[in-house]
Design an enzyme around this catalytic site. Structure first.
Site, short mmCIF file in Angstrom:
data_model
loop_
_atom_site.label_atom_id
_atom_site.label_comp_id
_atom_site.label_asym_id
_atom_site.label_seq_id
_atom_site.Cartn_x
_atom_site.Cartn_y
_atom_site.Cartn_z
N GLU A 1 42.16 -27.73 36.86
CA GLU A 1 41.31 -28.85 35.94
C GLU A 1 41.56 -28.96 34.56
O GLU A 1 41.21 -28.43 33.45
CB GLU A 1 39.54 -27.93 36.10
CG GLU A 1 39.32 -27.58 37.48
CD GLU A 1 37.71 -27.64 37.69
OE1 GLU A 1 37.45 -26.98 36.91
OE2 GLU A 1 37.24 -27.65 38.28
N GLU B 1 38.64 -27.82 45.55
CA GLU B 1 37.06 -27.13 45.71
C GLU B 1 36.04 -27.98 45.54
O GLU B 1 35.53 -28.57 45.13
CB GLU B 1 37.19 -26.35 43.82
CG GLU B 1 38.59 -25.69 43.09
CD GLU B 1 37.95 -25.64 41.71
OE1 GLU B 1 36.71 -25.12 41.32
OE2 GLU B 1 39.36 -24.64 41.23
C1 GLA Z 1 36.20 -25.27 38.42
C2 GLA Z 1 37.41 -23.91 38.33
C3 GLA Z 1 36.94 -23.00 38.80
C4 GLA Z 1 35.61 -22.03 38.84
C5 GLA Z 1 34.84 -23.09 39.46
C6 GLA Z 1 33.31 -22.50 39.29
O1 GLA Z 1 36.18 -26.04 39.45
O2 GLA Z 1 38.31 -24.96 38.91
O3 GLA Z 1 38.14 -22.12 38.49
O4 GLA Z 1 35.26 -21.91 37.50
O5 GLA Z 1 34.81 -24.84 38.28
O6 GLA Z 1 32.58 -23.42 39.74
#
Ligand code: GLA
Length: 701
Positions: free
Chosen positions: A189, A347
């Protein structure tokens, strides 16, 4: 061309990658031999990837055997490994510890679980930030953001760059040939916490970026309009990031800083990708995007060309009662960034997250529906953060595939059921979503529209886009949500709400689209400025005046609680947020203001251009008003199949057939007027097919 637009400055000028566009060397997950869940009936992309972030470094090694056993039980075939393990891999500058990671990858491979291997660069270890505190991000008020959380690095820091690339080299050398390796996952991210850093390091990099964009200081002064408020720069060293200031900051400076910040992260992405491509040219590289309602930090359209595949992280906002509409929009947007091809849901959460004020749990049926909606809208992967719920750390209350309670839990049973569903759908991979409508969603326009010192501070770009998207969703009409520069010729209808900043090339593309027979809708506060955020003179809506056949000489924004009545051939209703004294040139007036500051003037218009139409909405219509406009705009574009209210229908088309997904968001049984073999149950269905309350059917036709 109407208005006084400049020649577009950066489209086409590259920083090694093309500026916008889909992945230029599109590649899918390279499934290793022996992948668990791979079967002869798989679609062209193999099985649907199913799994999540796996952080074995947070657990004693005895737990790992249970992890892989349960992964197999659930049908997991892909694990994302190493995302936050830099400090474990490199405990000090001169020590590398790969033994544990070797064992993890071997174990996963022995169990047929492929690995999406992270470069592990997301969170630098404490020894690095301690040695080089100047690499830490700094907020706009000058506060240094320290170690102790994650992503404590400034995107342009040379120390961070050097240390991170050293790590990527090591990872690529060591695991490039590992049989479990299915793909690379750059960082995590990018820009989630450190997307805008105002550090001294960024100041230098910002100037360098500006010198590339504007070859002379005169050019910068002109673009930024520094004659205003005595802001003229006489030397490059005087130019700074838009740090906290006593008054409104220069808008073009703010806009350029947003562009620069996106490019600074892109430079990191590109640098890591180059290392990976050099070592393993055939292994696809991705980085997980954050296409969702509340993130506008980077311009993903400029990132996609250098990636091999597009992946996204998506989380629902608990307060959003219709979060399935936002989810659909985000999925359609991710697909748009992927050029219409399949993409990965990298995710999502099985239930609650841990970062909202109240972290609502997700009912089991919703988890299933949400996941299958992503598949319906083009995802060939359904993955989660994370595999096993943590017992310590800031995310210990975040849901996971395997909850704290263990396998004797409703959540675990739902996850296992989802694994079986995805297995039943495996033939759909590689097929493409069918859409005849596009909605242009542009990050640059988003940034610019929400700058300060505007006629109204309450316009929210993504929310307004979603309001229009909602009308299409209600009609079951699938939308490709596309970035600027997308070829529009394959669409019949295009929506571009609140496209405040528009580059000349995009405005020309709209003209061509309409003159070629398409139907375009744009709204108030669109076409107003060029890419330097300079007003296009001669009346609003600047770039689109001629195309729309309208002209307004004033903005008349409405107070937050103010509404205006509108009526005309489209019916009667209300408008909020905005009203304009729109005079028509050759456009037809469809709604007129009955009261308010622009009473008597046109509120909604339609101009005919050849066989095409250009629609304009000068106020934010209520839902019924938007519905009426969309009904006219669609002119024959329909849902892939009729369904009862609250049943979402999406069609994917592949070489082997068509797959109609129907997702019931209501708590009563619904119907879809279609037939075929239902893939989740194997049943043969004749029209109308029942879509159980809260359930999903997928018909092969
Ligand atoms: C993001 C991050 C993860 C985690 C999630 C929690 O997507 O990439 O590492 O912190 O949020 O929702």
């Amino acid at each position: 061309m109407t208005g006084n637009g400049t020649t577009d400055r950066t489209d086409g000028a590259t920083r090694g990658w093309d500026r916008t566009g889909p992945p230029s060397r599109s590649r899918w997950i390279r499934w290793p031999e022996g992948t668990h869940n791979r079967a002869p009936g798989d679609g062209p992309h193999g099985p649907i990837a199913f799994g999540g972030d796996y952080n074995p470094e947070q657990w004693p090694e005895e737990v790992w055997a249970e992890d892989v056993r349960l992964m197999r039980e659930a049908g997991v075939n892909l694990a994302t490994v190493g995302v936050f393990s830099w400090a474990r891999i490199q405990p000090d500058p001169d020590t590398w510890d790969f033994a544990w990671l070797d064992r993890v990858l071997d174990l996963l491979h022995e169990n047929g679980i492929a690995v999406d291997l992270a470069t592990a660069t997301a969170s630098p270890p404490a020894w690095l930030t301690t040695a080089h505190p100047e690499m830490l991000p700094v907020d706009r008020t000058g506060v240094v953001l320290g170690q102790g959380g994650r992503q404590a690095w400034s995107p342009s820091s040379p120390h961070y760059r050097e240390a991170s690339l050293r790590l990527v080299e090591q990872m690529a050398q060591r695991y490039g040939d590992h049989p479990a390796l299915a793909m690379w996952h750059v960082s995590n991210e990018l820009g989630c916490h450190n997307g805008r850093s105002y550090s001294a390091v960024e100041e230098v990099a910002f100037r360098r970026w500006l010198q590339e964009r504007y070859s002379t200081l005169d050019e910068l002064n002109a673009a930024w309009g520094t004659a205003f408020w005595s802001q003229h720069y006489g030397a490059w060293d005087e130019v700074q990031p838009p740090r906290a200031a006593p008054s409104f900051l220069n808008p073009t400076q703010q806009l350029d800083f947003a562009r620069f910040s996106s490019d600074a992260l892109l430079d990191q992405l590109r640098a890591e990708t180059e290392v990976l491509h050099r070592h393993t040219p055939d292994v696809p590289v991705t980085t997980n995007f954050m296409v969702m309602s509340h993130f506008s930090g980077v311009d993903y359209a400029t990132w996609t060309p250098g990636l091999d595949l597009v992946s996204n992280d998506h989380y629902l906002m608990a307060h959003d009662a219709e979060s399935y509409v936002e989810l659909a929009l985000s999925a359609d947007h991710t697909r748009g960034l992927a050029g219409g091809g399949p993409w990965m849901l990298m995710e999502s959460s099985t239930s609650a997250v841990s970062w909202q004020p109240v972290n609502a749990a997700k009912p089991a049926e919703q988890l299933r529906r949400n996941s299958l909606t992503q598949v319906a809208r083009g995802a060939d992967a359904v993955c989660f953060f994370q595999w096993r719920a943590a017992r310590s750390g800031a995310e210990k209350y975040h849901s996971a595939m395997l909850p704290h309670a263990g396998t004797d839990s409703e959540l675990w049973r739902t996850v296992v059921g989802l694994g079986a569903d995805l297995q039943a759908l495996r033939e759909v991979t590689g097929s493409r979503v069918v859409a005849e409508v596009a909605l242009v969603l542009d990050y640059e326009a988003w940034w610019a529209a929400e700058l300060d010192a505007h006629p109204s501070a309450v316009l929210r770009y993504r929310d307004l886009a979603q309001d229009w998207y909602r009308a299409l969703w209600d009609r079951g009409v699938t939308v490709d949500v596309v970035p600027r520069g997308t070829d529009l010729s394959r669409y019949r209808v295009v929506l571009a709400p609140l496209l405040y900043l528009v580059r000349d090339a995009q405005a020309e593309a709209f003209e061509e689209f309409v003159h070629g027979g398409g139907a375009l809708l744009t709204t108030f506060f669109s076409g107003i400025v060029d890419e330097d955020d300079h007003v296009r003179l001669g009346g609003y809506p600047g770039a689109f005046r001629d195309l729309l056949g309208v002209r307004a000489d004033e903005f008349r924004p409405l107070l937050p609680e103010q509404t205006v009545a509108v009526s005309g051939t489209l019916g009667a209703g209300t408008g909020t947020l905005w009203s304009e004294p729109v005079r028509t040139d050759d456009a037809e007036v469809l709604l007129t203001y009955d009261d308010g500051p622009s009473a008597g003037y046109a509120a909604v218009t339609r101009a005919t251009r050849g066989s095409g139409h250009a629609w304009y909405a000068g106020t934010h219509l209520d839902r019924a008003g938007r519905d009426a406009v969309v009904d006219g705009l669609l002119a024959g574009v329909t849902a892939p199949a009729e369904a009862t209210d609250g049943v979402e229908v999406v069609l994917r088309r592949g070489d082997a057939g068509e797959y109609l997904f129907a997702i019931n968001h209501t708590d009563t049984d619904g119907q879809v007027h279609a037939e075929g073999t239902e893939l989740l149950t194997g049943a043969s269905c004749t029209a109308p097919t029942t879509v159980p309350a809260g359930g999903v059917v997928v018909l092969r036709r």
